[in-house]
Design an enzyme around this catalytic site. Structure first.
Site, mmCIF file in Angstrom:
data_model
loop_
_atom_site.group_PDB
_atom_site.id
_atom_site.type_symbol
_atom_site.label_atom_id
_atom_site.label_comp_id
_atom_site.label_asym_id
_atom_site.label_seq_id
_atom_site.Cartn_x
_atom_site.Cartn_y
_atom_site.Cartn_z
ATOM 1 C CB CYS A 66 -0.920 -0.011 1.222
ATOM 2 S SG CYS A 66 -1.889 1.485 1.433
ATOM 3 C CB CYS A 103 -0.294 2.213 4.256
ATOM 4 S SG CYS A 103 -1.953 1.725 3.815
ATOM 5 C CG ASP A 104 3.292 0.822 4.372
ATOM 6 O OD1 ASP A 104 3.038 1.277 5.496
ATOM 7 O OD2 ASP A 104 2.889 -0.281 3.982
#
Lengths: 306, 102
Positions: A132, A135-136
């Protein structure tokens, strides 16, 4: 002893298909509940920008699914999130879903469990492998990343990573060509910060003190391997059906998808399927929404006519 | 109920926590939203545990000081100090095990 709850319809999965089924079930006056192992939204939550859902020319995936959630909440349909289903029994007139907290029973079930990302198959594990970019991605500003996969997700997420300030993206695809939309391919390679390799696979990762330092890539035609220095890997290798809960109970295709009829019915009476778990050629938010609609209307008809 | 802390008050908030969990999160991060739900369920299992939240984008220095490079990261707090950190998704049972191990 776990508390027991009775419903008309259990909706397993809270992605676009499940949430749309909840809307239609509520409007049909069915007592329904959505059981979701994660949070509602499904894979759309991990989509940075959705630009093909009519009425929203451009919207963040989580925002779109947040609005679907508000719609479902407004209709009074209960939603159980982070809900681990330990047992699902689909045979018989009354179906049962047992979670870690309660037992739910209903004569109709809509399976909308969707799909999950394919993991990177390499012998070395490390914390710098992600699925993701939203997200990251942020910690990789100024760094080099490897993106695996050649579809729309890989290109869209690569563009997103560059927008975060990632210094360079190396994109690898095992097939002879990339499958992403031409516009996304052009945009990525026009950035001057990305290079692509087709017929290439990741065979291993190199780490120092548990931190990723490089990926070992291989040209599948020649067998030649080389070391690509990268700080992180983002994996977009496609999806697998989430069928573990029911794979021994209903008919599935060889690939593990549900061969649902046009009315969303399955091989078991009272069990309907919707969304990405269904065997079909196209998997879009709009097709999932359509599936959820049909599944809920068919469930209502099934309950009324039985 | 998760109480949001910031760069300005995180040290004081953690020092005043006898036992609890702090989640380092990010806006529009699906895994973080998931972990917030996990934290809520964990809170029902451990009503005495203090639940804190820190936005990594608004408070990068504080996040780094807590040992969180990515979101979501869970920090287990015991006796006013961070004892363990774990990044990524976990279910309420796994969080409970991490909390009890800490």
């Amino acid at each position: 002893m776990k508390p027991e709850h009775r419903y008309d319809c259990l909706i397993i999965g809270g992605g676009p298909a499940g949430m749309t089924a909840a809307v239609y079930a509520a409007r049909a006056k069915l007592k329904a509940i959505v059981l979701e192992s994660n949070i509602t939204g499904g894979l759309v939550n991990s989509t940075y920008v959705v630009e093909n859902f009519p009425s929203y020319p451009s919207i963040h995936g989580m925002e779109l699914m947040g609005r679907m959630r508000e719609h479902v909440d407004g209709l009074g349909v209960p939603v159980e999130e982070v809900c681990e289903i330990e047992r699902l029994e689909l045979a018989g007139e009354v179906k049962t879903a047992e979670t870690d907290e309660a037992v739910y029973r209903a004569p109709a079930v809509i399976l909308a469990t969707g799909r999950k990302p394919v993991a990177l198959d390499v012998p070395t594990e490390c914390d710098q492998v992600h699925h993701c970019a939203i997200c990251d991605g942020a910690p990789y500003a100024g760094k080099r990343v490897l993106v695996t996969g050649g579809g729309n997700s890989a290109f869209d997420e690569s563009l997103y990573l560059l927008s975060l300030g990632v210094a360079h993206v190396t994109l690898v695809e095992i097939m002879p060509r990339f499958f992403a939309a031409a516009a996304a391919q052009e945009a990525l390679f026009a950035s001057g910060k990305a290079e692509g390799h087709t017929e290439t696979r990741v065979v291993d990762l190199e780490t120092t003190d548990c931190r990723l330092t490089a990926a070992v890539l291989q040209d599948v035609a020649s067998g030649r391997t080389w070391r690509e220095p990268v700080d992180g890997v983002f994996v977009f290798l496609g999806q697998l059906p989430n069928n573990a809960l029911f794979k021994n109970q209903i008919e599935l295709t060889k690939a593990g998808y549900i061969p649902a009829a046009p009315d969303a019915s399955t091989s078991l009476p009272g069990v309907f399927a919707a969304g990405d778990i269904v065997d079909k050629p196209f998997r879009q938010i709009t097709t999932a929404v359509a599936d959820g609609t049909v599944a809920a209307l068919s469930a209502e008809r099934f309950l009324r006519c039985r | 109920m998760i109480k949001e802390i910031t760069q300005a008050d995180y040290q004081e908030a953690i020092a005043a926590t006898p036992a609890g969990v702090c989640i380092v999160f990010k806006e529009l991060c699906p895994h973080c939203k998931n972990m917030e739900k996990v934290l809520e369920k964990f809170g029902q299992l451990q009503p005495a545990a203090v639940l804190l939240g820190l936005d990594i984008q608004k408070n990068p220095d504080a996040a780094r000081a807590l040992g969180a490079e990515r979101a979501p990261t869970v920090c287990v707090i015991k006796d006013g100090a961070v004892r363990r950190t774990k990044t990524g998704l976990m279910n309420p049972k796994e969080l409970l095990a991490l909390y009890q191990a800490g």
